[in-house]
Design a protein around this motif. Structure first.
Motif, PDB file in Angstrom:
ATOM      1  N   PHE A  79       6.207  30.300  22.011  1.00 29.33           N
ATOM      2  CA  PHE A  79       6.301  30.630  23.435  1.00 29.33           C
ATOM      3  C   PHE A  79       7.742  31.018  23.781  1.00 29.33           C
ATOM      4  O   PHE A  79       7.979  31.969  24.521  1.00 29.33           O
ATOM      5  CB  PHE A  79       5.804  29.453  24.278  1.00 29.33           C
ATOM      6  N   GLN A  80       8.717  30.303  23.220  1.00 27.02           N
ATOM      7  CA  GLN A  80      10.123  30.645  23.466  1.00 27.02           C
ATOM      8  C   GLN A  80      10.440  32.038  22.916  1.00 27.02           C
ATOM      9  O   GLN A  80      11.139  32.819  23.569  1.00 27.02           O
ATOM     10  CB  GLN A  80      11.049  29.619  22.837  1.00 27.02           C
ATOM     11  N   LYS A  86      10.411  39.143  26.235  1.00 30.02           N
ATOM     12  CA  LYS A  86      10.141  39.637  27.583  1.00 30.02           C
ATOM     13  C   LYS A  86      11.406  39.666  28.451  1.00 30.02           C
ATOM     14  O   LYS A  86      11.350  39.946  29.636  1.00 30.02           O
ATOM     15  CB  LYS A  86       9.076  38.770  28.273  1.00 30.02           C
ATOM     16  N   GLY A  87      12.551  39.349  27.850  1.00 27.01           N
ATOM     17  CA  GLY A  87      13.821  39.423  28.580  1.00 27.01           C
ATOM     18  C   GLY A  87      14.195  38.174  29.349  1.00 27.01           C
ATOM     19  O   GLY A  87      15.114  38.202  30.157  1.00 27.01           O
ATOM     20  N   LEU A 140      11.735  30.960  37.409  1.00 23.87           N
ATOM     21  CA  LEU A 140      10.429  30.301  37.290  1.00 23.87           C
ATOM     22  C   LEU A 140       9.291  31.281  37.554  1.00 23.87           C
ATOM     23  O   LEU A 140       8.250  31.231  36.876  1.00 23.87           O
ATOM     24  CB  LEU A 140      10.335  29.107  38.241  1.00 23.87           C
ATOM     25  N   ALA A 141       9.473  32.194  38.509  1.00 20.83           N
ATOM     26  CA  ALA A 141       8.445  33.189  38.794  1.00 20.83           C
ATOM     27  C   ALA A 141       8.243  34.105  37.583  1.00 20.83           C
ATOM     28  O   ALA A 141       7.102  34.396  37.204  1.00 20.83           O
ATOM     29  CB  ALA A 141       8.831  34.004  40.024  1.00 20.83           C
ATOM     30  N   MET A 142       9.346  34.546  36.969  1.00 23.13           N
ATOM     31  CA  MET A 142       9.240  35.395  35.779  1.00 23.13           C
ATOM     32  C   MET A 142       8.582  34.637  34.629  1.00 23.13           C
ATOM     33  O   MET A 142       7.731  35.175  33.926  1.00 23.13           O
ATOM     34  CB  MET A 142      10.637  35.876  35.344  1.00 23.13           C
ATOM     35  N   LEU A 143       8.979  33.385  34.451  1.00 30.14           N
ATOM     36  CA  LEU A 143       8.406  32.548  33.401  1.00 30.14           C
ATOM     37  C   LEU A 143       6.899  32.409  33.595  1.00 30.14           C
ATOM     38  O   LEU A 143       6.122  32.562  32.653  1.00 30.14           O
ATOM     39  CB  LEU A 143       9.082  31.173  33.410  1.00 30.14           C
ATOM     40  N   HIS A 144       6.498  32.139  34.814  1.00 29.99           N
ATOM     41  CA  HIS A 144       5.087  31.961  35.122  1.00 29.99           C
ATOM     42  C   HIS A 144       4.316  33.270  34.910  1.00 29.99           C
ATOM     43  O   HIS A 144       3.250  33.282  34.275  1.00 29.99           O
ATOM     44  CB  HIS A 144       4.948  31.509  36.577  1.00 29.99           C
ATOM     45  N   LYS A 145       4.848  34.370  35.409  1.00 24.63           N
ATOM     46  CA  LYS A 145       4.186  35.676  35.295  1.00 24.63           C
ATOM     47  C   LYS A 145       4.016  36.083  33.827  1.00 24.63           C
ATOM     48  O   LYS A 145       2.925  36.453  33.398  1.00 24.63           O
ATOM     49  CB  LYS A 145       5.008  36.731  36.036  1.00 24.63           C
ATOM     50  N   GLU A 146       5.094  36.012  33.065  1.00 31.11           N
ATOM     51  CA  GLU A 146       5.035  36.422  31.661  1.00 31.11           C
ATOM     52  C   GLU A 146       4.272  35.411  30.810  1.00 31.11           C
ATOM     53  O   GLU A 146       3.599  35.780  29.854  1.00 31.11           O
ATOM     54  CB  GLU A 146       6.438  36.645  31.103  1.00 31.11           C
ATOM     55  N   PHE A 162      -0.233  22.704  30.953  1.00 29.55           N
ATOM     56  CA  PHE A 162       0.439  21.488  30.494  1.00 29.55           C
ATOM     57  C   PHE A 162       1.960  21.676  30.458  1.00 29.55           C
ATOM     58  O   PHE A 162       2.716  20.796  30.838  1.00 29.55           O
ATOM     59  CB  PHE A 162      -0.066  21.108  29.101  1.00 29.55           C
ATOM     60  N   LEU A 163       2.401  22.858  29.981  1.00 31.16           N
ATOM     61  CA  LEU A 163       3.831  23.093  29.787  1.00 31.16           C
ATOM     62  C   LEU A 163       4.569  23.505  31.051  1.00 31.16           C
ATOM     63  O   LEU A 163       5.753  23.208  31.196  1.00 31.16           O
ATOM     64  CB  LEU A 163       4.044  24.177  28.719  1.00 31.16           C
ATOM     65  N   ILE A 164       3.898  24.213  31.964  1.00 28.67           N
ATOM     66  CA  ILE A 164       4.606  24.746  33.138  1.00 28.67           C
ATOM     67  C   ILE A 164       4.005  24.252  34.448  1.00 28.67           C
ATOM     68  O   ILE A 164       4.696  23.653  35.272  1.00 28.67           O
ATOM     69  CB  ILE A 164       4.607  26.293  33.115  1.00 28.67           C
ATOM     70  N   ASP A 165       2.717  24.519  34.650  1.00 30.19           N
ATOM     71  CA  ASP A 165       2.106  24.249  35.954  1.00 30.19           C
ATOM     72  C   ASP A 165       2.127  22.769  36.330  1.00 30.19           C
ATOM     73  O   ASP A 165       2.526  22.408  37.440  1.00 30.19           O
ATOM     74  CB  ASP A 165       0.674  24.783  35.992  1.00 30.19           C
TER      75      ASP A 165
END
Length: 191
Positions: A79-80, A86-87, A140-146, A162-165
């Motif tokens: 994931f990393q 994705k930048g 966080l928005a970019m992380l969530h979107k990608e 589990f990891l973000i939401d």
């Protein structure tokens, strides 16, 4: 586990051994030093230096509530890598000599998993609190979107939820409860 020294609950690997391990298993410049910077129940973190570059070595330890396998760590570390492509700035793990992002070795008590990451220096700029939170929100928005586009290399053992939401939900819940407590205290002071 019982060892010739007796029962071992949890071992911490000495920095010299980590330095030697990285030198043997990763294509890094010659390492000049290694220092244990955090030893705790979940992970041990080491800082390694080589000329102009620095690295973070992370040794994953078993936790009482989780029996993580190599696949769990592959999911997280892949994931990393995905986010980096994705930048999104992340310290994506480096591949070892066998082109894997997760190494494993036998410690006295059990098999441990290991990853090596480039060290990313903290931005020295001082930002106002509102600017800091604005940047955090954008990240966080970019992380969530990608993150929703991520296809793991192994069976999905840990989900984006589990990891973000779920962690973000816990932070939001904590923030709300702290805000409520502050309002109660202000109301008491006003009386």
């Amino acid at each position: 586990m019982t060892h010739e020294c007796g029962n071992i609950l949890r071992s911490v690997i000495c920095p010299t051994a980590i330095k030697d391990y990285v030198s043997c298993h990763y294509m890094t410049p010659p390492l000049s030093s290694c220092k244990l910077i955090k030893a705790c129940g979940s992970n041990d973190i080491y800082l390694l230096h080589a000329n102009e570059k620095s690295y973070i070595a992370k040794i994953y330890s078993k936790r009482a509530c989780w029996n993580f396998t190599k696949e769990h760590y592959l999911f997280e570390l892949s994931f990393q890598h995905f986010l980096e492509k994705k930048g999104i700035q992340t310290a994506a793990p480096l591949k070892n000599n066998q082109t894997s992002i997760v190494s494993e070795f036998q410690s006295p008590e059990y098999k441990k998993f290991f990853s090596l990451h480039p060290f990313i220096k903290k931005d020295a700029k001082h930002q106002t609190t509102s600017k800091k939170y604005s940047n955090l929100g954008v990240s966080l928005a970019m992380l969530h979107k990608e993150g929703k586009k991520f296809t793991p290399p192994t069976e999905r053992v840990l989900s984006i939820d589990f990891l973000i939401d779920a962690p973000l939900e816990r932070i939001h819940s904590l923030e709300n409860s702290l805000s409520l407590e502050l309002h109660k205290k202000f109301d008491l002071l006003a009386q």
